[in-house]
Design an enzyme around this catalytic site. Structure first.
Site, PDB file in Angstrom:
ATOM      1  CB  SER A   2       6.065  -4.988 -11.866  1.00  0.00           C
ATOM      2  OG  SER A   2       7.140  -5.829 -12.483  1.00  0.00           O
ATOM      3  CB  SER A  35      13.366  -9.051  -7.221  1.00  0.00           C
ATOM      4  OG  SER A  35      14.338  -8.269  -6.421  1.00  0.00           O
ATOM      5  CG  ASN A  51      15.282 -13.278 -13.579  1.00  0.00           C
ATOM      6  OD1 ASN A  51      15.584 -13.223 -14.550  1.00  0.00           O
ATOM      7  ND2 ASN A  51      15.855 -13.734 -12.370  1.00  0.00           N
ATOM      8  CE1 TYR A  52       9.054 -14.229 -10.729  1.00  0.00           C
ATOM      9  CE2 TYR A  52      11.599 -14.120 -10.132  1.00  0.00           C
ATOM     10  CZ  TYR A  52      10.258 -14.733 -10.418  1.00  0.00           C
ATOM     11  OH  TYR A  52      10.375 -16.196 -10.487  1.00  0.00           O
ATOM     12  CB  ILE A  53      11.545  -5.442 -10.416  1.00  0.00           C
ATOM     13  CG1 ILE A  53      11.225  -5.730  -9.148  1.00  0.00           C
ATOM     14  CG2 ILE A  53      11.259  -3.740 -10.709  1.00  0.00           C
ATOM     15  CD1 ILE A  53      12.278  -5.152  -7.957  1.00  0.00           C
TER      16      ILE A  53
END
Length: 733
Positions: A477, A687, A690-692
């Protein structure tokens, strides 16, 4: 921190949420809620406390899109309807407790259809002869036969595991009456493959109307399973379908690929629902394995699969309040890390030179997790794929090149190869050299005194709940925020989307979110290139017509007409020929589609009407073919002579406007091609999902005036509704 400071921080946090509301009275006054944009991001989540109060659905009046006119409706009348969406993000603390629900009612699960036996003339051939299999073994043979032309079926591990389980099923179901089947090489599944391949083709060739009808019937059957009643409100259920039996594929080089996934029976399933809720009726002749009433968990059904012995769950969908709260807490935890990251980095950097080997290993592993986004890694069973993370790196997984180059080469999650050559901190390089020192050899752990539990215990000293995954989410992020900050807010929407995808790609590369380049990628690229070529042909053709009308135009604007000499007769003829073939193919496909549609309608119309419509379709098709062929003939003639038809409606201004439109289309298509090429080997979706932090995507959309539909699919818009409503153009991670 003192109690007084804690109270003040909590008070400040609560005050950041501003609402103006009026309570509904008996006369039915409308409830209005104003949400402060950054209310969710600034709010501290409570500790787990059992919630006993009733949660009501927020009712918000929304304007309904004008309906089509009907005899009883006014075209100008705008209707209002109530949106029953449960906006949990307006007060997420209300659901953050040990008790997940008070009442829960659902319809259970959908089982796959029973096996449909092969026709009697479709057999497995063994040693060149057809054999009769018990129905249970025939089904398993069919699983392999259907995949015969796939890469899976060519994999020796897949073949070995399948044949072992096939023989076990064959033995348990009575065996083959004609012969003992003990050699995979003597098995011929081609007839079974041909049967299933034909069925697949038949399904593909169904007319759109019939496909639509099948889809509607399926949706009607599944409707009651899609939703449940949770504390009186409607929530969507996620995976309510039980997986059908088949052959396990696995991700990457999985040692159990090809093993038989057995059929799940109602007796294998445990249901979870409220004490007073009606228990769903199991299929005829069956009973549920168990019925529970556990309101401290957020699943509706579970069972154990036979391949890895893992427990599978039916949970609430991605856009449910439970999943939303879980996502919000995950990203808020990552945001919290920014308050501690400097202290953590200072600590592990000082420990890189520690006299204690365990401290050096902790510090080096933390450095790799922080800087290169490695997963923590853990122990693997022998029957699992040999994938590793930071703590489970072995001697052979890193290569050291002085003065400070490290080459990582190992299988990461889902057996995706992690191969990177990177520069590292000089002290970290020295430490890894020590960790590889004799008597260490291939097969030995690099971090021989470390495991994820020790590492997470170290993380907990700085921040409650901090794990290696939080580092990945934070760095992903943070990287996205930095990338967005570097984007200039100018250009078209498409250009901004390409810039956003480039930023997303940096995060995907950081997290090693690779993917195998799709087989259809090259064909897709070629198709776009051909599309661009055809638009350039059309553009040059328009410019040449302008010069035919007035040759002096070229002297007035040399740059504009410069490309008119670029297109040779041979190239133009090649483009026209390719375009012609596709146009005739489109006309033929339309004809076939119309015939199939009429065939489907045949049951509901008279014979005479069917014959009449058949003739009409044929006549219409003939007209279209003749018209297309005439156009092709004209275009080919123009290409040979490079002299073009001038219509009476043409003016220089109109032709120039058409050229400008084509320029815009060429520009957008070229951007699409660039995006496709650059992202071919990178998975942007992982991404982004799940991650950003999704609020970064929402912020970008609002700040850069890009429709959110260009960045989030419908599924992600539903999943991240809380982010869309709570973040504004000024939100920051």
């Amino acid at each position: 921190m003192t109690d007084q400071k804690l109270k003040k921080e909590k008070s400040d946090s609560i005050n950041s949420v501003k609402r103006k509301s009026k309570t509904d009275d008996e006369s039915g006054s409308k409830k209005k809620i104003k949400i402060e944009k950054d209310n969710v991001s600034n709010k501290k989540l409570k500790k787990s406390i059992p919630i006993k109060k009733e949660i009501t659905t927020t009712k918000v009046k929304k304007e309904k899109i004008k309906k089509e006119s009907t005899p009883n409706s006014d075209d100008n009348e705008e209707e209002e309807e109530e949106d029953d969406t449960f906006k949990w993000w307006e007060n997420p603390d209300d659901l953050d407790g040990e008790v997940k629900w008070e009442t829960l009612e659902h319809s259970g699960v959908i089982f796959p259809p029973e096996y449909e036996p092969l026709p009697k003339n479709v057999k497995l051939y063994y040693d060149g002869k057809p054999v009769t299999l018990p129905i249970e073994a025939e089904e398993v043979a069919g699983f392999f036969g259907a995949l015969l032309e796939s890469e899976h079926a060519k994999n020796p591990v897949f073949q070995k595991n399948f044949f072992k389980d096939f023989q076990n099923v064959l033995k348990d179901s009575g065996g083959c009456p004609e012969t003992d089947i003990n050699s995979f090489e003597k098995c011929d599944f081609s007839k079974i493959f041909q049967y299933y391949d034909k069925k697949r083709e038949e399904k593909k060739s169904l007319p759109a109307s019939e496909k639509k009808l099948i889809k509607e019937e399926k949706e009607k059957l599944e409707e009651k399973y899609k939703y449940c009643l949770l504390d009186g409100r409607k929530e969507q259920v996620g995976n309510f379908r039980i997986e059908p039996p088949g052959l396990f594929r696995g991700r990457g080089a999985h040692p159990k690929t090809g093993a038989l996934k057995r059929r799940v029976q109602p007796e294998d399933i445990t249901l979870n629902l409220g004490k007073d809720a009606p228990i769903p009726t199991p299929p005829n002749g069956h009973n549920w394995g168990e019925v529970r009433h556990d309101n401290t968990v957020a699943w509706l059904a579970m069972w154990k699969e036979n391949i890895m012995g893992n427990v599978k769950y039916v949970r609430f969908s991605q856009n449910s309040s439970f999943k939303g709260i879980s996502d919000l807490k995950k990203f808020e935890k990552a945001r919290e890390l920014k308050k501690h990251i400097d202290k953590i980095r200072a600590d592990y950097r000082s420990k890189l030179k520690s006299n204690l080997m365990i401290d050096r290993q902790i510090a080096t592993a933390t450095y790799l997790i922080d800087v290169f986004a490695l997963r923590a890694g853990g122990e693997k069973r022998d029957d699992e794929a040999d994938t590793v993370g930071c703590c489970s790196l072995r001697f052979e997984h890193i290569f050291l090149k002085p003065p400070n180059i490290v080459i990582f080469d190992f299988l990461g999650k889902d057996s995706i190869r992690f191969y990177q050559e990177v520069q590292v901190d000089q002290q970290a390089f020295k430490n890894m050299k020590i960790f590889k020192k004799d008597p260490k050899k291939p097969g030995d752990d690099l971090f021989d005194r470390l495991d994820p539990s020790i590492l997470n215990k170290y993380f907990q000293e700085f921040m409650t709940g901090l794990t290696a995954k939080v580092f990945r989410t934070y760095n992903a992020s943070k990287t996205m925020q930095d990338q967005i900050d570097s984007i200039v807010n100018e250009g078209t929407v498409n250009e901004k989307v390409v810039a956003f995808n480039a930023a997303n790609r940096e995060v995907a590369i950081l997290c090693n979110h690779q993917r195998t380049i799709p087989k259809a990628h090259q064909a897709g690229v070629q198709k776009i290139n051909e599309k661009i070529e055809e638009m350039i042909w059309q553009k040059i053709k328009l410019k040449r017509i302008m010069l035919q009308m007035d040759k002096t135009m070229k002297k007035k604007d040399m740059a504009f007409f410069e490309e008119t000499s670029d297109l040779t007769k041979e190239k133009e003829l090649e483009i026209v020929t390719r375009w012609s073939e596709r146009e005739l193919e489109k006309v033929q496909k339309k004809f076939e589609k119309d015939k199939e549609k009429l065939k489907f309608e045949k049951k509901s119309i008279s014979t005479e009407e069917y014959k009449k419509k058949t003739e009409e379709i044929k006549e219409e098709h003939k007209k279209k073919v003749d018209k297309t062929k005439e156009m092709i003939k004209q275009f080919k003639s123009e290409a040979r002579k490079q002299k073009y038809e001038e219509k009476s409606t043409y003016t220089a201004e109109k032709l120039k406007a058409q050229v400008d439109k084509l320029d815009e289309r060429i520009k957008n298509t070229s951007l699409q091609l660039k995006d496709k090429e650059e992202n071919s080997a990178v998975s942007l979706g992982t991404s982004k999902m799940n991650y950003i932090d999704p609020r970064l995507t929402v912020m970008f959309a609002k700040k850069f005036d890009v429709p959110i539909e260009k960045l989030f699919t419908k599924t992600l818009r539903e999943k991240f509704a809380w982010a869309i409503e709570s973040a504004d153009a000024d939100w920051r991670f």
